[in-house]
Design an enzyme around this catalytic site. Sequence first.
Site, PDB file in Angstrom:
ATOM      1  CG  ASN A  89      -1.826  -1.186   1.287  1.00 28.97           C
ATOM      2  OD1 ASN A  89      -2.316  -1.618   0.250  1.00 28.97           O
ATOM      3  ND2 ASN A  89      -2.062  -1.729   2.473  1.00 28.97           N
ATOM      4  CG  HIS A 102       4.370  -2.728   5.269  1.00 28.05           C
ATOM      5  ND1 HIS A 102       4.604  -1.392   5.521  1.00 28.05           N
ATOM      6  CD2 HIS A 102       3.025  -2.882   5.188  1.00 28.05           C
ATOM      7  CE1 HIS A 102       3.442  -0.759   5.596  1.00 28.05           C
ATOM      8  NE2 HIS A 102       2.472  -1.636   5.384  1.00 28.05           N
TER       9      HIS A 102
HETATM   10  P1  AMP Z   1      -0.401  -0.625   5.821  1.00 27.72           P
HETATM   11  O1  AMP Z   1      -1.818  -0.168   6.049  1.00 27.72           O
HETATM   12  O2  AMP Z   1      -0.171  -1.200   4.477  1.00 27.72           O
HETATM   13  O3  AMP Z   1       0.578   0.481   6.170  1.00 27.72           O
HETATM   14  O4  AMP Z   1      -0.165  -1.839   6.807  1.00 27.72           O
HETATM   15  C1  AMP Z   1       0.317  -1.716   8.098  1.00 27.72           C
HETATM   16  C2  AMP Z   1       0.033  -3.030   8.776  1.00 27.72           C
HETATM   17  O5  AMP Z   1       0.789  -3.083   9.960  1.00 27.72           O
HETATM   18  C3  AMP Z   1      -1.430  -3.222   9.184  1.00 27.72           C
HETATM   19  O6  AMP Z   1      -1.937  -4.372   8.521  1.00 27.72           O
HETATM   20  C4  AMP Z   1      -1.373  -3.400  10.690  1.00 27.72           C
HETATM   21  O7  AMP Z   1      -2.297  -4.338  11.156  1.00 27.72           O
HETATM   22  C5  AMP Z   1       0.067  -3.843  10.890  1.00 27.72           C
HETATM   23  N1  AMP Z   1       0.628  -3.549  12.190  1.00 27.72           N
HETATM   24  C6  AMP Z   1       0.634  -2.371  12.847  1.00 27.72           C
HETATM   25  N2  AMP Z   1       1.291  -2.468  14.008  1.00 27.72           N
HETATM   26  C7  AMP Z   1       1.740  -3.740  14.093  1.00 27.72           C
HETATM   27  C8  AMP Z   1       2.480  -4.478  15.055  1.00 27.72           C
HETATM   28  N3  AMP Z   1       2.929  -3.907  16.180  1.00 27.72           N
HETATM   29  N4  AMP Z   1       2.755  -5.789  14.807  1.00 27.72           N
HETATM   30  C9  AMP Z   1       2.310  -6.368  13.682  1.00 27.72           C
HETATM   31  N5  AMP Z   1       1.605  -5.732  12.740  1.00 27.72           N
HETATM   32  C10 AMP Z   1       1.316  -4.442  12.931  1.00 27.72           C
END
Ligand code: AMP
Length: 116
Positions: A89, A102
């Site tokens: 994203n 990511h």
């Molecule tokens: P995005 O919206 O593509 O930036 O995705 C960020 C992702 O990070 C989301 O799917 C969240 O659920 C995940 N996320 C946020 N904080 C954590 C965390 N501490 N451990 C694992 N996943 C996380």
Amino acid sequence: MTESGTIFDQIISRELAADIVYEDQYVLGFKDINPQAPIHILFIPKLRIATHNDINIDNIDYVSKMHLAINHYVNQIGEAENGYRVVMNCNKNGQQTVFHIHMHLLAGRAMNWPPG
Ligand code: AMP
């Protein structure tokens, strides 16, 4: 993002706990805290690249390593042949919330298309 980076830097440095399932010299893979599929793993580079727009000739190797890490992992868990989705994203319209690139690996069920 702070001076010390995003929460993903804290996961890389082990200041913040995560369920880590993959690690090599360049890439870390850990379970998403809010899974959208039976298997939802985030693969991140061990170098902060804020968004897809910031990928360039100097850091592209990290992106290649992320793809290789995913291939290694889906083979390891037996999902390579079933198939899966890899998502990145970017910024507001892409609904990016963590500004350290990511790849979302989504697997374990059939995905919808178009994604919406
Ligand atoms: P995005 O919206 O593509 O930036 O995705 C960020 C992702 O990070 C989301 O799917 C969240 O659920 C995940 N996320 C946020 N904080 C954590 C965390 N501490 N451990 C694992 N996943 C996380």
